[in-house]
Motif scaffolding. Structure first.
Motif: not given
Ligand code: SF4
Lengths: 469, 201
Positions: B43-44, B46, B60-61, B66, B93
């Protein structure tokens, strides 16, 4: 809907049941596994307290993570070692035949299985790897699957699948000197696009295809998936039978004759119906090179890098991205583009004839200064036969490195990687961003002979310049 | 984190977009992260390389994304390698639904096996949807499988999915193993009729 094609016939033989909603439970005749996509499948099986249903129909090897310089155990990379150890353990406890390091039969799964005679016409072949389409070269239905499906095949020797449509790609004429199966398939993907084959199986047929060796046919089917087609196949013929005769797992004695008549009965009928048909002329194809970030972005060696502005609308954005990422200027010739690294190998072009063709170019020449060039045979067998023919010496003398078999820089899960912005001439199958191990590394796909020519000149070169006389 | 299970008829949550055609699974999860015997850490990782390049500005960041669970993509998403690590990474994720112009076949199948529906709409519709999503990332989108639609408070978009996959999500039978195992006898019959498993007799 198609009918009377090899695809239809083989499908019918393997159909277990029609599942509600239009998919089919399909039996898998040969299941190939390797270290990357199988460990989680075995773990899921254990979790569900299920057993491997037909251990004798699954065959394992190790290819993606093996180092190609020193294959001494334990591997220096502890993660790679753990993956191999896990596969060994899973094979052992489930009674699955494993072709491991040092077994003489280890290799890239799509190279070693055919050369052992495991892949045969009329089979369904599944493997947790998209290039499983390679095995279609024998007239098998072969397709890549994900890890959940690997679990399903282990547990039930079957999987749920939707029947594909069939497109016949008929190639007339014959390939010119210096033009190989790789150029043909890059040309086809360029024509039909990287998603042109989604929903289709590709039947490759016609004089230019029939003229190919089994190794050339494997190169074609290998890259069907790069054109979006989950499987590609070629009807079996005398070339196929000759290749299979006497292989370790090929039928023997009386069974051989019976096998041949069954295999012949599977060939697409002359009045077979296809969902789509395409025809092209093989003799007009030139050596082909990709310039971008998808395998569909290929041009002939004599063409210029396309100007995104004049491409069809739906290709413009990705072409712009590609020019930027590759740092190549539109309207400039691809020939002469400087390169840093040359890689000959992979399940697309790591077979004996690939190395032979490349060695003809390399013989009595020297790799240009500053170029790192290496050859990674597709399997132990390829390595052995190449050495018997003295190919290793030819490459070494020219300044190539000669490595142990594995996937290597095709996807760079082992220590073989591009560094930084390096640009490679590669005989592999994918030029995606970051594919060869550096997040911003660049890849130009071409035939192994073209890679060899690039190594000698230090830049993208028309291999035909080396093949005169 | 709960992973999908059983019938999947409704999904609601916040959404964001990943734009571009032909986004391959090498980009979704670069090969170096395949060196694992379990999916748990994916997940971290991706889109690791794309995220690295954008230094915190990748979708994604971004903080606002989130906890979002719906991803809107473009054409031929998930092409390339068959690695299930790609949908696994998205799922771990937090992604539970993907809507796009089209999906690569193996990727679609891998998502199906994990209980993540991939639905399609035309280029025009996706462009419009992506614009709306990007305008306000805090809005909630509701996906309804039966109506084949995704909607916010004002607008609704019609979606498509092939019938087989639709039924599997609707009935909760997308996890195929048990269904396949039910057919033991038929499997054995198939074996009996395959020439190459019977000495070509
Ligand atoms: S050689 Fe490349 S494409 Fe072939 S199986 Fe290995 S990693 Fe995959």
């Amino acid at each position: 809907m198609s009918s009377g094609t090899l695809y239809d016939k083989v499908w019918d033989f393997h159909q277990v049941k029609e599942l509600p909603g239009g998919s089919t439970q399909l039996f898998v005749g040969l299941h190939l596994i390797h270290e990357v996509t199988s460990p989680q499948a075995f773990a899921a099986l254990n979790e569900k307290k299920l057993e491997v249903k037909f251990p004798n129909l699954t065959v394992a090897t190790v290819d993606h993570i093996v180092p190609t310089s020193n294959q001494q155990r334990p591997f220096s990379d502890p993660l790679a070692e753990e993956m191999l150890a896990t596969l060994e353990k899973n094979c052992k406890s489930n009674g699955i035949k494993f072709h491991g390091i040092g077994s003489n039969s280890q290799g890239v799964v799509h190279v070693m299985a055919p050369e052992l005679g495991l892949t045969q016409p009329g089979m369904t072949v599944a493997c947790g790897d998209s290039h499983t389409s390679t095995h279609g070269a024998f007239g098998a239905i072969a397709f890549g699957i994900g890890t959940s499906q690997v679990r399903d095949v282990l547990a039930s020797q079957s999987l749920a699948m939707k029947k594909l449509k069939v497109r016949r790609i008929w190639v007339d004429g014959s390939l010119q000197k210096g033009v190989y199966a790789k150029d043909l398939i890059l040309h086809i993907i360029r024509l039909l696009g990287v998603k042109g084959g989604v929903g289709f199986a590709y039947e490759f047929a016609g004089p230019a295809i029939e003229n190919l060796s089994m190794e050339g046919r494997m190169t074609i089917c290998n890259m069907a998936i790069e054109g979006g087609a989950r499987c590609g196949y070629i009807n079996p013929d005398e070339t196929t039978f000759k290749y299979l005769k006497g292989k370790e797992y090929s039928p023997k004695g009386k069974e051989w004759d019976k096998a041949i008549s069954w295999w012949k009965s599977l060939v697409s009928d002359s009045e077979a119906r296809f969902d789509d048909e395409i025809q092209l002329d093989g003799s007009s194809i030139e050596p082909t090179v990709t310039w971008g970030i998808t395998p569909g972005q290929g041009i002939s060696i004599k063409e210029k890098i396309p100007n995104p502005e004049i491409l069809p609308k739906n290709e413009q954005q990705i072409a712009k991205d590609a020019c930027k990422y590759m740092d190549l200027e539109p309207d400039k010739p691809i020939e002469g583009t400087s390169i840093d690294v040359c890689f000959i190998g992979s399940c697309t072009n790591g077979r004996l004839s690939d190395l032979e063709e490349a060695s003809k170019v390399v013989k009595d020449q020297k790799v240009a200064t500053g170029i790192r060039a290496f050859v990674v045979p597709g399997s132990q067998k390829v390595a052995k036969e190449a050495k018997q023919k003295g190919l290793d010496k030819i490459f070494l003398k020219a300044g190539f490195e000669w490595r142990e078999p594995g996937c290597s820089m095709c996807l760079a899960m082992n220590p073989d990687k591009l560094e930084g912005r390096q640009i490679s001439a590669s005989s592999s199958n994918r030029n995606f961003k970051g594919r060869q191990g550096s997040a911003n590394g660049r890849t130009l796909l071409m035939s192994p002979a073209m890679v060899a020519a690039a190594a000698i000149n230090g830049k993208v070169t028309d291999v035909r310049d080396f093949l005169q006389d | 984190m709960d992973f999908p299970k059983g019938e999947i008829k409704y999904i609601s949550g916040r959404s964001f977009t990943i734009q571009g055609d032909d986004i391959d699974t090498d980009r979704i999860i670069p090969a170096r992260f395949l060196k694992c015997v379990s999916f748990s850490a994916l997940g971290e990782q991706v889109f690791a390389d794309d995220r690295e390049e954008l230094k915190g500005n990748h979708p994604f960041d971004l903080d606002q994304n989130k906890g979002a669970n719906i991803l809107i993509v473009n054409d031929n998403f998930g092409c390339g390698s068959s690695r299930e690590h790609a949908p696994q990474a998205l799922m771990r994720w937090g992604i539970r639904l993907i809507v796009g112009e089209s999906f690569a076949e193996i990727f679609f199948g891998n998502c199906l096996a994990l209980g993540i529906p991939c639905l399609t709409a035309s280029k025009e519709e996706i462009t419009k949807l992506q614009k709306l999503v990007n305008e306000n990332t805090s809005q909630i989108w509701n996906f309804n499988l039966k109506d084949l639609s995704i909607s916010n408070q004002k607008e609704s978009f019609k979606l498509k999915i092939e019938e087989g996959a639709y039924n599997m999500f609707y009935t909760g039978k997308w996890d195929a193993t048990s269904q396949l195992l039910d057919e033991n006898e038929r499997i054995n019959n198939t074996v009996k009729n395959l020439p190459y498993l019977n000495h070509f007799n």
